[in-house]
Write a protein that holds these residues in place. Sequence first.
Motif, PDB file in Angstrom:
ATOM      1  N   ASN A  20       0.777  -1.239  -0.350  1.00  0.00           N
ATOM      2  CA  ASN A  20       0.478   0.138   0.059  1.00  0.00           C
ATOM      3  C   ASN A  20       1.133   1.656  -0.129  1.00  0.00           C
ATOM      4  OD1 ASN A  20       0.897   0.423   3.206  1.00  0.00           O
ATOM      5  ND2 ASN A  20      -1.216  -0.233   3.488  1.00  0.00           N
ATOM      6  N   ALA A  21       2.034   0.856   0.318  1.00  0.00           N
ATOM      7  CA  ALA A  21       2.985   2.309   0.454  1.00  0.00           C
ATOM      8  C   ALA A  21       3.684   3.081  -1.255  1.00  0.00           C
ATOM      9  CB  ALA A  21       4.041   1.742   0.024  1.00  0.00           C
ATOM     10  N   LEU A  22       2.739   2.556  -2.261  1.00  0.00           N
ATOM     11  CA  LEU A  22       2.522   2.621  -3.604  1.00  0.00           C
ATOM     12  C   LEU A  22       1.251   3.691  -4.484  1.00  0.00           C
ATOM     13  CD1 LEU A  22       4.277   0.019  -5.631  1.00  0.00           C
ATOM     14  CD2 LEU A  22       4.989   1.959  -5.285  1.00  0.00           C
ATOM     15  N   ALA A  23      -0.151   2.954  -3.170  1.00  0.00           N
ATOM     16  CA  ALA A  23      -1.067   3.271  -3.358  1.00  0.00           C
ATOM     17  C   ALA A  23      -1.852   4.737  -3.474  1.00  0.00           C
ATOM     18  CB  ALA A  23      -1.817   2.884  -2.129  1.00  0.00           C
ATOM     19  N   THR A  24      -2.856   4.960  -4.008  1.00  0.00           N
ATOM     20  CA  THR A  24      -3.769   6.199  -3.632  1.00  0.00           C
ATOM     21  C   THR A  24      -4.649   5.793  -2.983  1.00  0.00           C
ATOM     22  OG1 THR A  24      -4.625   5.712  -6.004  1.00  0.00           O
ATOM     23  CG2 THR A  24      -2.198   7.450  -5.709  1.00  0.00           C
ATOM     24  N   VAL A  25      -5.251   6.888  -2.897  1.00  0.00           N
ATOM     25  CA  VAL A  25      -6.752   6.320  -1.600  1.00  0.00           C
ATOM     26  C   VAL A  25      -8.095   6.638  -2.813  1.00  0.00           C
ATOM     27  CG1 VAL A  25      -8.198   7.181   0.023  1.00  0.00           C
ATOM     28  CG2 VAL A  25      -5.905   7.407   0.421  1.00  0.00           C
ATOM     29  N   VAL A  26      -8.734   6.047  -3.108  1.00  0.00           N
ATOM     30  CA  VAL A  26     -10.339   6.289  -4.503  1.00  0.00           C
ATOM     31  C   VAL A  26     -11.014   5.432  -2.940  1.00  0.00           C
ATOM     32  CG1 VAL A  26     -10.344   5.012  -5.568  1.00  0.00           C
ATOM     33  CG2 VAL A  26      -8.335   5.406  -5.663  1.00  0.00           C
ATOM     34  N   GLY A  27     -11.956   7.313  -2.753  1.00  0.00           N
ATOM     35  CA  GLY A  27     -13.102   6.270  -1.088  1.00  0.00           C
ATOM     36  C   GLY A  27     -12.673   6.257  -0.075  1.00  0.00           C
ATOM     37  N   SER A  28     -12.946   5.036   0.541  1.00  0.00           N
ATOM     38  CA  SER A  28     -12.700   4.399   1.539  1.00  0.00           C
ATOM     39  C   SER A  28     -11.799   3.169   1.480  1.00  0.00           C
ATOM     40  CB  SER A  28     -14.015   3.569   1.974  1.00  0.00           C
ATOM     41  OG  SER A  28     -14.413   2.749   1.706  1.00  0.00           O
ATOM     42  N   ASN A  29     -10.784   2.295  -0.157  1.00  0.00           N
ATOM     43  CA  ASN A  29      -9.918   1.667  -0.330  1.00  0.00           C
ATOM     44  C   ASN A  29      -8.717   2.423  -0.893  1.00  0.00           C
ATOM     45  OD1 ASN A  29     -11.440  -0.533  -0.215  1.00  0.00           O
ATOM     46  ND2 ASN A  29     -12.542   0.020  -2.170  1.00  0.00           N
ATOM     47  N   ARG A  30      -7.498   1.849  -0.677  1.00  0.00           N
ATOM     48  CA  ARG A  30      -6.781   2.178  -1.028  1.00  0.00           C
ATOM     49  C   ARG A  30      -6.040   1.023  -2.591  1.00  0.00           C
ATOM     50  NH1 ARG A  30      -3.163   5.196   1.987  1.00  0.00           N
ATOM     51  NH2 ARG A  30      -1.115   4.475   1.017  1.00  0.00           N
ATOM     52  N   ILE A  31      -6.016   2.082  -3.574  1.00  0.00           N
ATOM     53  CA  ILE A  31      -5.722   1.629  -4.697  1.00  0.00           C
ATOM     54  C   ILE A  31      -3.955   1.668  -5.405  1.00  0.00           C
ATOM     55  CG2 ILE A  31      -6.538   1.337  -7.320  1.00  0.00           C
ATOM     56  CD1 ILE A  31      -8.895   0.255  -5.663  1.00  0.00           C
ATOM     57  N   VAL A  32      -3.637   0.279  -6.330  1.00  0.00           N
ATOM     58  CA  VAL A  32      -2.252   1.082  -7.052  1.00  0.00           C
ATOM     59  C   VAL A  32      -3.239   1.052  -8.500  1.00  0.00           C
ATOM     60  CG1 VAL A  32      -0.114   0.263  -7.790  1.00  0.00           C
ATOM     61  CG2 VAL A  32      -1.036  -0.011  -5.110  1.00  0.00           C
ATOM     62  N   LYS A  33      -2.895   2.332  -8.868  1.00  0.00           N
ATOM     63  CA  LYS A  33      -3.458   2.031  -9.902  1.00  0.00           C
ATOM     64  C   LYS A  33      -2.604   1.614 -11.240  1.00  0.00           C
ATOM     65  CE  LYS A  33      -6.811   5.266  -9.566  1.00  0.00           C
ATOM     66  NZ  LYS A  33      -7.931   5.404 -10.066  1.00  0.00           N
ATOM     67  N   ALA A  34      -3.682   0.955 -12.344  1.00  0.00           N
ATOM     68  CA  ALA A  34      -2.896   0.673 -13.513  1.00  0.00           C
ATOM     69  C   ALA A  34      -1.976   1.730 -14.657  1.00  0.00           C
ATOM     70  CB  ALA A  34      -4.169   0.712 -14.607  1.00  0.00           C
ATOM     71  N   GLY A  35      -0.931   1.762 -14.290  1.00  0.00           N
ATOM     72  CA  GLY A  35       0.002   2.623 -15.118  1.00  0.00           C
ATOM     73  C   GLY A  35       0.805   3.585 -14.413  1.00  0.00           C
ATOM     74  N   THR A  36       1.121   2.863 -13.273  1.00  0.00           N
ATOM     75  CA  THR A  36       1.749   3.244 -11.795  1.00  0.00           C
ATOM     76  C   THR A  36       3.250   2.777 -11.912  1.00  0.00           C
ATOM     77  OG1 THR A  36       0.646   3.389 -10.082  1.00  0.00           O
ATOM     78  CG2 THR A  36       2.602   3.428  -9.886  1.00  0.00           C
ATOM     79  N   PRO A  37       4.151   3.794 -12.185  1.00  0.00           N
ATOM     80  CA  PRO A  37       5.699   3.614 -12.606  1.00  0.00           C
ATOM     81  C   PRO A  37       6.869   2.870 -11.013  1.00  0.00           C
ATOM     82  CG  PRO A  37       5.715   5.235 -12.496  1.00  0.00           C
ATOM     83  CD  PRO A  37       4.560   5.487 -12.392  1.00  0.00           C
ATOM     84  N   VAL A  38       6.790   0.994 -11.420  1.00  0.00           N
ATOM     85  CA  VAL A  38       7.535   1.096 -10.227  1.00  0.00           C
ATOM     86  C   VAL A  38       8.955   0.174 -10.946  1.00  0.00           C
ATOM     87  CG1 VAL A  38       5.732  -0.002  -9.015  1.00  0.00           C
ATOM     88  CG2 VAL A  38       6.179  -1.643 -11.103  1.00  0.00           C
ATOM     89  N   LYS A  39       9.652  -0.022  -9.892  1.00  0.00           N
ATOM     90  CA  LYS A  39      10.812  -0.964 -10.482  1.00  0.00           C
ATOM     91  C   LYS A  39      10.636  -2.119  -9.874  1.00  0.00           C
ATOM     92  CE  LYS A  39      16.015  -0.545  -9.823  1.00  0.00           C
ATOM     93  NZ  LYS A  39      16.460  -1.468 -10.710  1.00  0.00           N
TER      94      LYS A  39
END
Length: 104
Positions: A34-53
């Motif tokens: 969840n360190a990569l997540a954004t808050v959407v409503g009451s959920n934490r979502i890692v969005k499609a297109g998030t750059p990662v290593k």
Amino acid sequence: MFNQSTITNSKMSASTQILANVELQMSVGCVVTNALATVVGSNRIVKAGTPVKINYTDSAVPAVDGGTNGYNAIILHDVDVTNGNQNATALIFGFVNLNRIDTT
């Protein structure tokens, strides 16, 4: 007799497809936090297109880092990490339709 008491019902929506061509792609399974997540409503979502290593050396399942040393992949589908670490798919090679990536 089949035990039906553990069956749950969830309302799901269609996942975001960010690929321009689904046949020409290479991806790997990974675990996101969840360190990569954004808050959407009451959920934490890692969005499609998030750059990662992707770190391939730690274990059999590649670990995902926020990319402090540069990015080498992006998350292929939205992943709900509200309840902890979840499996995800990281795109290593492919053609992405930038109009399908959520700008937020």
